[in-house]
Enzyme design. Structure first.
Site, PDB file in Angstrom:
ATOM      1  N   LYS A  13       7.443 -12.259  -6.827  1.00 10.26           N
ATOM      2  CA  LYS A  13       6.222 -12.201  -6.010  1.00 10.26           C
ATOM      3  C   LYS A  13       4.968 -12.425  -6.863  1.00 10.26           C
ATOM      4  O   LYS A  13       4.088 -13.178  -6.479  1.00 10.26           O
ATOM      5  CB  LYS A  13       6.094 -10.837  -5.306  1.00 10.26           C
ATOM      6  CG  LYS A  13       7.217 -10.515  -4.337  1.00 10.26           C
ATOM      7  CD  LYS A  13       6.885  -9.287  -3.492  1.00 10.26           C
ATOM      8  CE  LYS A  13       6.664  -8.011  -4.276  1.00 10.26           C
ATOM      9  NZ  LYS A  13       7.828  -7.535  -5.053  1.00 10.26           N
ATOM     10  N   ARG A  88       4.297  -1.592   1.545  1.00 11.08           N
ATOM     11  CA  ARG A  88       5.647  -1.254   1.096  1.00 11.08           C
ATOM     12  C   ARG A  88       6.287  -0.205   1.989  1.00 11.08           C
ATOM     13  O   ARG A  88       7.439   0.182   1.734  1.00 11.08           O
ATOM     14  CB  ARG A  88       5.586  -0.724  -0.330  1.00 11.08           C
ATOM     15  CG  ARG A  88       5.824  -1.782  -1.412  1.00 11.08           C
ATOM     16  CD  ARG A  88       5.558  -1.130  -2.743  1.00 11.08           C
ATOM     17  NE  ARG A  88       6.345  -1.634  -3.822  1.00 11.08           N
ATOM     18  CZ  ARG A  88       5.852  -2.377  -4.810  1.00 11.08           C
ATOM     19  NH1 ARG A  88       4.609  -2.763  -4.796  1.00 11.08           N
ATOM     20  NH2 ARG A  88       6.634  -2.739  -5.806  1.00 11.08           N
ATOM     21  N   ARG A 122      12.850  -8.448 -18.519  1.00  9.48           N
ATOM     22  CA  ARG A 122      11.433  -8.848 -18.466  1.00  9.48           C
ATOM     23  C   ARG A 122      10.639  -8.214 -19.605  1.00  9.48           C
ATOM     24  O   ARG A 122      10.838  -7.059 -19.942  1.00  9.48           O
ATOM     25  CB  ARG A 122      10.853  -8.413 -17.114  1.00  9.48           C
ATOM     26  CG  ARG A 122       9.397  -8.765 -16.935  1.00  9.48           C
ATOM     27  CD  ARG A 122       8.999  -8.752 -15.497  1.00  9.48           C
ATOM     28  NE  ARG A 122       8.904  -7.410 -14.931  1.00  9.48           N
ATOM     29  CZ  ARG A 122       8.425  -7.157 -13.715  1.00  9.48           C
ATOM     30  NH1 ARG A 122       8.062  -8.159 -12.930  1.00  9.48           N
ATOM     31  NH2 ARG A 122       8.362  -5.929 -13.264  1.00  9.48           N
ATOM     32  N   ARG A 154       7.893  -2.815 -19.525  1.00 10.56           N
ATOM     33  CA  ARG A 154       7.292  -1.821 -18.623  1.00 10.56           C
ATOM     34  C   ARG A 154       8.225  -0.613 -18.530  1.00 10.56           C
ATOM     35  O   ARG A 154       9.442  -0.776 -18.476  1.00 10.56           O
ATOM     36  CB  ARG A 154       7.129  -2.440 -17.225  1.00 10.56           C
ATOM     37  CG  ARG A 154       5.801  -3.124 -17.031  1.00 10.56           C
ATOM     38  CD  ARG A 154       5.732  -3.895 -15.742  1.00 10.56           C
ATOM     39  NE  ARG A 154       6.096  -3.150 -14.537  1.00 10.56           N
ATOM     40  CZ  ARG A 154       5.928  -3.607 -13.299  1.00 10.56           C
ATOM     41  NH1 ARG A 154       5.392  -4.801 -13.104  1.00 10.56           N
ATOM     42  NH2 ARG A 154       6.288  -2.898 -12.257  1.00 10.56           N
ATOM     43  N   ARG A 165      14.045   2.048  -8.066  1.00  7.62           N
ATOM     44  CA  ARG A 165      13.100   1.180  -7.355  1.00  7.62           C
ATOM     45  C   ARG A 165      13.827   0.380  -6.268  1.00  7.62           C
ATOM     46  O   ARG A 165      13.281   0.145  -5.190  1.00  7.62           O
ATOM     47  CB  ARG A 165      12.418   0.219  -8.338  1.00  7.62           C
ATOM     48  CG  ARG A 165      11.403   0.932  -9.219  1.00  7.62           C
ATOM     49  CD  ARG A 165      11.003   0.074 -10.400  1.00  7.62           C
ATOM     50  NE  ARG A 165      10.145  -1.055 -10.051  1.00  7.62           N
ATOM     51  CZ  ARG A 165       9.926  -2.086 -10.866  1.00  7.62           C
ATOM     52  NH1 ARG A 165      10.515  -2.148 -12.042  1.00  7.62           N
ATOM     53  NH2 ARG A 165       9.140  -3.057 -10.481  1.00  7.62           N
TER      54      ARG A 165
HETATM   55  P1  AMP Z   1       4.854  -3.576  -8.814  1.00 10.65           P
HETATM   56  O1  AMP Z   1       4.083  -4.008 -10.012  1.00 10.65           O
HETATM   57  O2  AMP Z   1       4.415  -4.253  -7.546  1.00 10.65           O
HETATM   58  O3  AMP Z   1       6.348  -3.616  -9.019  1.00 10.65           O
HETATM   59  O4  AMP Z   1       4.492  -2.008  -8.587  1.00 10.65           O
HETATM   60  C1  AMP Z   1       4.769  -1.047  -9.584  1.00 10.65           C
HETATM   61  C2  AMP Z   1       4.764   0.336  -8.987  1.00 10.65           C
HETATM   62  O5  AMP Z   1       3.485   0.636  -8.432  1.00 10.65           O
HETATM   63  C3  AMP Z   1       5.739   0.574  -7.843  1.00 10.65           C
HETATM   64  O6  AMP Z   1       7.060   0.834  -8.296  1.00 10.65           O
HETATM   65  C4  AMP Z   1       5.098   1.780  -7.160  1.00 10.65           C
HETATM   66  O7  AMP Z   1       5.329   2.966  -7.898  1.00 10.65           O
HETATM   67  C5  AMP Z   1       3.622   1.458  -7.273  1.00 10.65           C
HETATM   68  N1  AMP Z   1       3.146   0.681  -6.086  1.00 10.65           N
HETATM   69  C6  AMP Z   1       2.706  -0.600  -6.066  1.00 10.65           C
HETATM   70  N2  AMP Z   1       2.376  -0.970  -4.823  1.00 10.65           N
HETATM   71  C7  AMP Z   1       2.605   0.105  -4.034  1.00 10.65           C
HETATM   72  C8  AMP Z   1       2.496   0.354  -2.636  1.00 10.65           C
HETATM   73  N3  AMP Z   1       2.063  -0.586  -1.787  1.00 10.65           N
HETATM   74  N4  AMP Z   1       2.831   1.590  -2.191  1.00 10.65           N
HETATM   75  C9  AMP Z   1       3.252   2.552  -3.019  1.00 10.65           C
HETATM   76  N5  AMP Z   1       3.404   2.385  -4.338  1.00 10.65           N
HETATM   77  C10 AMP Z   1       3.087   1.166  -4.855  1.00 10.65           C
END
Ligand code: AMP
Length: 209
Positions: A13, A88, A122, A154, A165
């Site tokens: 994404k 989400r 990654r 990360r 996740r």
């Molecule tokens: P990402 O970089 O999109 O994988 O997001 C990393 C982490 O940020 C996720 O595993 C969640 O802990 C938090 N996060 C990001 N977007 C959301 C969302 N829309 N709702 C809740 N937690 C989020």
């Protein structure tokens, strides 16, 4: 042009959002990036968010909905945007329905096995570049090609957190596929294809809006 990206972590994404953002000159809003910036700033909210993120859990809905509400008010969002990582949960999707109109949702689909392979390999750089130890290795091991900084993994890309996740994705986020399909807003692309092929399909969808 308003696009919402849906899909499991590691489906690509972020990469596709960057390409779309550059091609159509619309801002990308990545809630993961926004939360990481808040966490790095060390504010009380940032510290709290980091606890959830490091455990592979979702940050509470009220925090995210407020974050997006504020972001969407910015002047730069007027001519469109691409959302990466929001919504989400169903509560977030319902909140978004009240905030924006005339958008399309693109789901990038990928199997759990492929996701685990991608995320555990990654490697990131603080300049925003991202690599993969097998498929996109840097020229020099552990060093960013663009800025020469040391790459890092990360915390939430460690294998046990990835599993969490994925569980959270299947339980909380996957129901959004049906939510948007019912409303006629959903388009699906196959995330196992190469980055350029996926981008070709994404462009086709974006230009049909
Ligand atoms: P990402 O970089 O999109 O994988 O997001 C990393 C982490 O940020 C996720 O595993 C969640 O802990 C938090 N996060 C990001 N977007 C959301 C969302 N829309 N709702 C809740 N937690 C989020």
């Amino acid at each position: 042009m308003k696009i919402v990206l849906l899909g499991p972590p590691g489906a690509g994404k972020g990469t596709q959002a960057d390409l779309i953002s550059e091609k159509y000159r619309i801002p990308k809003i990545s809630t993961g990036d926004l939360l990481r910036a808040t966490a790095n700033a060390g504010t009380p909210l940032g510290k709290k968010a980091k606890e959830y993120m490091n455990r592979g859990l979702l940050v509470p809905d009220d925090v995210l909905i407020e974050l997006i509400k504020e972001k969407l008010k910015e002047k730069s969002m007027k001519k469109g945007f691409i959302l990466d990582g929001f919504p989400r949960t169903l509560a977030q999707a319902e909140a978004l329905q009240k905030l924006i109109k005339g958008f399309v949702v693109i789901q990038i689909d990928l199997s759990d096995e492929e996701i685990t392979k991608r995320l555990s390999g990654r490697r990131m750089c603080k300049c925003g570049s991202s690599y993969h130890i097998e498929s996109i290795p840097p020229a020099k091991d552990g060093v960013c090609d663009k800025c020469g900084c040391t790459l890092y993994q990360r915390d939430d890309d460690k294998e046990e957190v990835i599993r969490k996740r994925l569980d959270v994705y299947r339980k909380e986020t996957a129901p959004l596929v049906e939510f948007y399909r019912k409303r006629g807003l959903l388009r699906v692309v196959d995330g196992s294809k190469g980055k350029d092929k996926i981008f070709g399909e994404m462009r086709g969808i974006a230009e049909s809006i």
